[in-house]
Design an enzyme around this catalytic site. Structure first.
Site, mmCIF file in Angstrom:
data_model
loop_
_atom_site.group_PDB
_atom_site.id
_atom_site.type_symbol
_atom_site.label_atom_id
_atom_site.label_comp_id
_atom_site.label_asym_id
_atom_site.label_seq_id
_atom_site.Cartn_x
_atom_site.Cartn_y
_atom_site.Cartn_z
ATOM 1 N N ARG A 1 0.811 -1.232 0.000
ATOM 2 C CA ARG A 1 0.000 0.000 0.000
ATOM 3 C C ARG A 1 0.843 1.280 0.000
ATOM 4 N NH1 ARG A 1 -2.913 -3.095 3.755
ATOM 5 N NH2 ARG A 1 -4.713 -4.087 2.768
ATOM 6 N N LYS B 1 2.457 11.989 -10.133
ATOM 7 C CA LYS B 1 1.484 11.240 -10.941
ATOM 8 C C LYS B 1 2.184 9.985 -11.422
ATOM 9 C CE LYS B 1 -1.684 14.647 -12.861
ATOM 10 N NZ LYS B 1 -2.160 15.308 -14.090
ATOM 11 N N GLU C 1 8.043 20.374 -23.304
ATOM 12 C CA GLU C 1 7.455 20.447 -21.959
ATOM 13 C C GLU C 1 7.960 21.679 -21.205
ATOM 14 O OE1 GLU C 1 4.998 18.782 -20.962
ATOM 15 O OE2 GLU C 1 5.000 16.809 -21.913
ATOM 16 N N LYS D 1 6.553 23.999 -11.983
ATOM 17 C CA LYS D 1 5.683 22.837 -11.736
ATOM 18 C C LYS D 1 5.588 22.542 -10.237
ATOM 19 C CE LYS D 1 4.350 18.197 -12.891
ATOM 20 N NZ LYS D 1 4.412 17.026 -13.750
ATOM 21 N N GLU E 1 -4.866 17.703 -8.397
ATOM 22 C CA GLU E 1 -5.557 18.256 -9.562
ATOM 23 C C GLU E 1 -7.041 18.530 -9.335
ATOM 24 O OE1 GLU E 1 -3.938 16.924 -13.367
ATOM 25 O OE2 GLU E 1 -5.912 17.162 -14.246
ATOM 26 N N ARG F 1 -3.866 22.542 -11.181
ATOM 27 C CA ARG F 1 -2.937 21.582 -11.799
ATOM 28 C C ARG F 1 -3.393 21.142 -13.193
ATOM 29 N NH1 ARG F 1 0.411 16.473 -9.145
ATOM 30 N NH2 ARG F 1 1.456 15.956 -11.092
ATOM 31 N N ASN G 1 -1.969 20.560 -18.348
ATOM 32 C CA ASN G 1 -2.334 19.742 -19.505
ATOM 33 C C ASN G 1 -2.565 20.559 -20.766
ATOM 34 O OD1 ASN G 1 -2.357 17.169 -18.157
ATOM 35 N ND2 ASN G 1 -4.178 17.883 -17.071
ATOM 36 N N HIS H 1 -2.638 18.893 -24.157
ATOM 37 C CA HIS H 1 -2.691 17.438 -23.996
ATOM 38 C C HIS H 1 -3.906 16.796 -24.656
ATOM 39 C CE1 HIS H 1 0.631 17.949 -21.330
ATOM 40 N NE2 HIS H 1 0.634 16.689 -20.952
ATOM 41 N N HIS I 1 -2.862 14.096 -26.998
ATOM 42 C CA HIS I 1 -3.138 12.670 -26.754
ATOM 43 C C HIS I 1 -3.919 12.064 -27.911
ATOM 44 C CE1 HIS I 1 -2.599 12.482 -22.087
ATOM 45 N NE2 HIS I 1 -1.467 12.439 -22.743
ATOM 46 N N HIS J 1 5.525 11.868 -27.083
ATOM 47 C CA HIS J 1 4.587 12.616 -26.228
ATOM 48 C C HIS J 1 4.822 14.135 -26.341
ATOM 49 C CE1 HIS J 1 2.012 13.528 -22.836
ATOM 50 N NE2 HIS J 1 3.013 14.170 -22.259
HETATM 51 P P1 NAD Z 1 10.600 7.306 -22.456
HETATM 52 O O1 NAD Z 1 10.616 6.976 -21.045
HETATM 53 O O2 NAD Z 1 10.014 6.311 -23.411
HETATM 54 O O3 NAD Z 1 12.080 7.649 -22.924
HETATM 55 C C1 NAD Z 1 12.300 8.052 -24.257
HETATM 56 C C2 NAD Z 1 13.375 7.181 -24.955
HETATM 57 O O4 NAD Z 1 14.658 7.610 -24.500
HETATM 58 C C3 NAD Z 1 13.285 5.703 -24.645
HETATM 59 O O5 NAD Z 1 13.633 4.982 -25.792
HETATM 60 C C4 NAD Z 1 14.340 5.522 -23.557
HETATM 61 O O6 NAD Z 1 14.833 4.205 -23.493
HETATM 62 C C5 NAD Z 1 15.385 6.478 -24.021
HETATM 63 N N1 NAD Z 1 16.282 7.006 -23.000
HETATM 64 C C6 NAD Z 1 15.938 7.410 -21.758
HETATM 65 N N2 NAD Z 1 16.984 7.998 -21.171
HETATM 66 C C7 NAD Z 1 18.014 7.938 -22.032
HETATM 67 C C8 NAD Z 1 19.348 8.398 -22.010
HETATM 68 N N3 NAD Z 1 19.817 9.098 -20.981
HETATM 69 N N4 NAD Z 1 20.141 8.135 -23.067
HETATM 70 C C9 NAD Z 1 19.655 7.480 -24.149
HETATM 71 N N5 NAD Z 1 18.385 7.060 -24.259
HETATM 72 C C10 NAD Z 1 17.571 7.297 -23.204
HETATM 73 O O7 NAD Z 1 9.803 8.668 -22.738
HETATM 74 P P2 NAD Z 1 9.758 10.059 -21.959
HETATM 75 O O8 NAD Z 1 9.541 11.074 -23.010
HETATM 76 O O9 NAD Z 1 10.859 10.232 -21.007
HETATM 77 O O10 NAD Z 1 8.415 9.927 -21.102
HETATM 78 C C11 NAD Z 1 7.160 9.746 -21.725
HETATM 79 C C12 NAD Z 1 6.227 9.131 -20.719
HETATM 80 O O11 NAD Z 1 6.102 10.008 -19.614
HETATM 81 C C13 NAD Z 1 4.844 8.860 -21.245
HETATM 82 O O12 NAD Z 1 4.434 7.584 -20.823
HETATM 83 C C14 NAD Z 1 3.989 9.928 -20.574
HETATM 84 O O13 NAD Z 1 2.659 9.519 -20.389
HETATM 85 C C15 NAD Z 1 4.711 10.094 -19.280
HETATM 86 N N6 NAD Z 1 4.502 11.388 -18.621
HETATM 87 C C16 NAD Z 1 4.141 11.366 -17.318
HETATM 88 C C17 NAD Z 1 3.967 12.566 -16.645
HETATM 89 C C18 NAD Z 1 3.650 12.543 -15.182
HETATM 90 O O14 NAD Z 1 3.336 13.597 -14.621
HETATM 91 N N7 NAD Z 1 3.744 11.409 -14.532
HETATM 92 C C19 NAD Z 1 4.153 13.783 -17.305
HETATM 93 C C20 NAD Z 1 4.530 13.757 -18.636
HETATM 94 C C21 NAD Z 1 4.706 12.552 -19.304
HETATM 95 N N1 GLY Z 2 1.923 16.378 -16.560
HETATM 96 C C1 GLY Z 2 0.785 16.905 -15.888
HETATM 97 C C2 GLY Z 2 0.897 16.859 -14.394
HETATM 98 O O1 GLY Z 2 1.880 16.439 -13.837
HETATM 99 O O2 GLY Z 2 -0.029 17.240 -13.731
#
Ligand code: NAD
Ligand code: GLY
Length: 368
Positions: A124, A146, A188, A230, A240, A244, A248, A251, A255, A268
């Site tokens: 949990r 998140k 971003e 942020k 949110e 917050r 988006n 988005h 999306h 993304h």
């Molecule tokens: P990702 O995690 O897929 O990474 C992008 C690519 O870069 C992948 O192929 C990864 O293996 C590679 N990579 C990562 N670090 C590296 C490095 N240092 N050197 C070489 N390659 C590297 O994508 P992302 O853009 O980091 O994240 C996208 C995800 O984040 C989505 O799932 C999205 O929904 C999520 N997201 C979440 C939030 C949140 O608030 N939790 C906010 C924005 C996005």
């Molecule tokens: N990426 C949107 C949030 O963190 O709220």
């Protein structure tokens, strides 16, 4: 590269759950700093098969004397899945992890979201530390708690708010980040400025070239500014209930574009870039904002090499149908983040679908 300079530190102020975001070089090797955040004797590093060969060893060296193991997923959005959460929980069970165990997320947003959700589920909720290795994860997904995974029915549909104990953003890791992923992270950063920080937007316009060449001083300043922005929003509205949602911006359009492309056409951040521009055009159409701000946004996105047109073959009706599924919608009406001007985003409910469709139709006539 190792450097002992004091990192930038930004606090996410959430009372007793407050945590630092450290930004700087050599932080993965600064074991004393982040190891102090581990309370128990067990740690599980969650990473993927691209990042682990590059950086896992540096993190593992900091876990000397603890019982630790690693769990690696395949690379890609498709692996942010419930199945992998199940396997990660199995890895914690095999480790014999107790309630004071810690999950370490080493990777981009995919790994961070999945690892955070795993930590939220085990007994949990246990501690986790974010070690973001993409620019997008450093400036956005690692901060704010998140966490979650995708379902066949849609992206990020299962998840939990679960804040990390610390965020360790070692900018050394960006040296290996592919150019396209780097630019997706810049989107971003622009988003934060577009939503709520007009002077920062102007700064980004002035420093676009420096960011394109990854000039370190400008890059660290940009990361810190976005994280600071942020962190403030999250501190005021952790779950949110209001403000917050502004994060988006772009988005709902983005999306829909990502989903229409089956998550393979656009990253993304690229979806967010195009989505912000469509949101700006819709704001203009609704009389909320003027054309000059839309143009400035378009110029800045182009200046940092981000896409500004929808992918070829996009179908306006299909995109609108996907937008109807967005989590922000309420009671069957479209709820979008639009803007009044650069630095002033706004939540708008009951947006007329005909206006959205008009924007999408126009966008598909000028597609790539
Ligand atoms: P990702 O995690 O897929 O990474 C992008 C690519 O870069 C992948 O192929 C990864 O293996 C590679 N990579 C990562 N670090 C590296 C490095 N240092 N050197 C070489 N390659 C590297 O994508 P992302 O853009 O980091 O994240 C996208 C995800 O984040 C989505 O799932 C999205 O929904 C999520 N997201 C979440 C939030 C949140 O608030 N939790 C906010 C924005 C996005
Ligand atoms: N990426 C949107 C949030 O963190 O709220």
């Amino acid at each position: 590269m190792m450097n002992n300079a004091t990192p930038h530190t930004i606090d996410v102020a959430l009372g007793e759950r407050s945590y630092p975001v450290w930004i700087g070089r050599g932080l993965l090797d600064d074991h004393a700093r982040w190891r102090a955040m581990l309370r128990g004797r067990h740690a599980l590093i969650i990473s993927n098969r691209t990042v682990a060969p590059l950086y896992l060893e540096r993190v593992a060296r900091g876990l000397d004397g603890l019982r630790w193991s690693s769990f690696l997923i395949d690379d890609g959005e498709a692996h942010k899945s419930f199945a992998n959460v199940g396997l990660a929980l199995d890895a914690l069970a095999t480790l014999g992890a107790t309630r004071d165990a810690c999950v370490i997320a080493l990777g981009g947003g995919v790994v961070g979201d999945l690892a955070g959700f795993t930590a939220a589920c085990w007994m949990r909720g246990i501690d986790f530390i974010q070690m973001p290795t993409t620019l997008l994860a450093m400036v956005d997904s690692s901060v704010g708690g998140k966490t979650g995974v995708n379902l066949p029915a849609g992206k990020n549909l299962a998840g939990a708010f679960h804040q990390p104990r610390a965020v360790v953003a070692d900018i050394d890791t960006l040296d290996s980040l592919p150019e396209r992923e780097y630019r997706a992270g810049i989107a971003e950063i622009i988003k934060g400025a577009a939503i709520g920080d007009a002077p920062f937007f102007t700064w980004l316009e002035q420093h676009a070239q420096a960011l394109n060449t990854r000039y370190e001083t400008a890059l660290v300043q940009a990361i810190a500014a976005k994280v600071r922005y942020k962190a403030g929003v999250v501190a005021r509205d952790e779950t949110e209930q209001g403000e917050r949602a502004l994060l988006n911006l772009g988005h709902t359009f983005g999306h829909a574009l990502e989903t229409a492309g089956h998550y393979t056409t656009l990253l993304h951040g690229e979806g967010v870039a195009i989505g912000m521009l469509l949101a700006a055009r819709l704001s203009e159409r609704l009389g909320m904002s003027g054309p000059a701000d839309t143009l400035r946004l378009e110029h800045l996105l182009k200046a940092v090499g981000l896409p500004t047109t929808v992918p070829a073959g996009s179908d306006p009706q299909q995109l609108l149908a996907l937008m109807r599924l967005d989590k922000k919608n309420t009671a069957g009406t479209l709820r979008l983040i639009l803007w009044r001007r650069i630095g002033q985003a706004e939540i708008v409910t009951g947006v007329n679908e005909a206006d959205v469709l008009a924007i999408l139709q126009k966008a598909t006539t000028e597609q790539r």
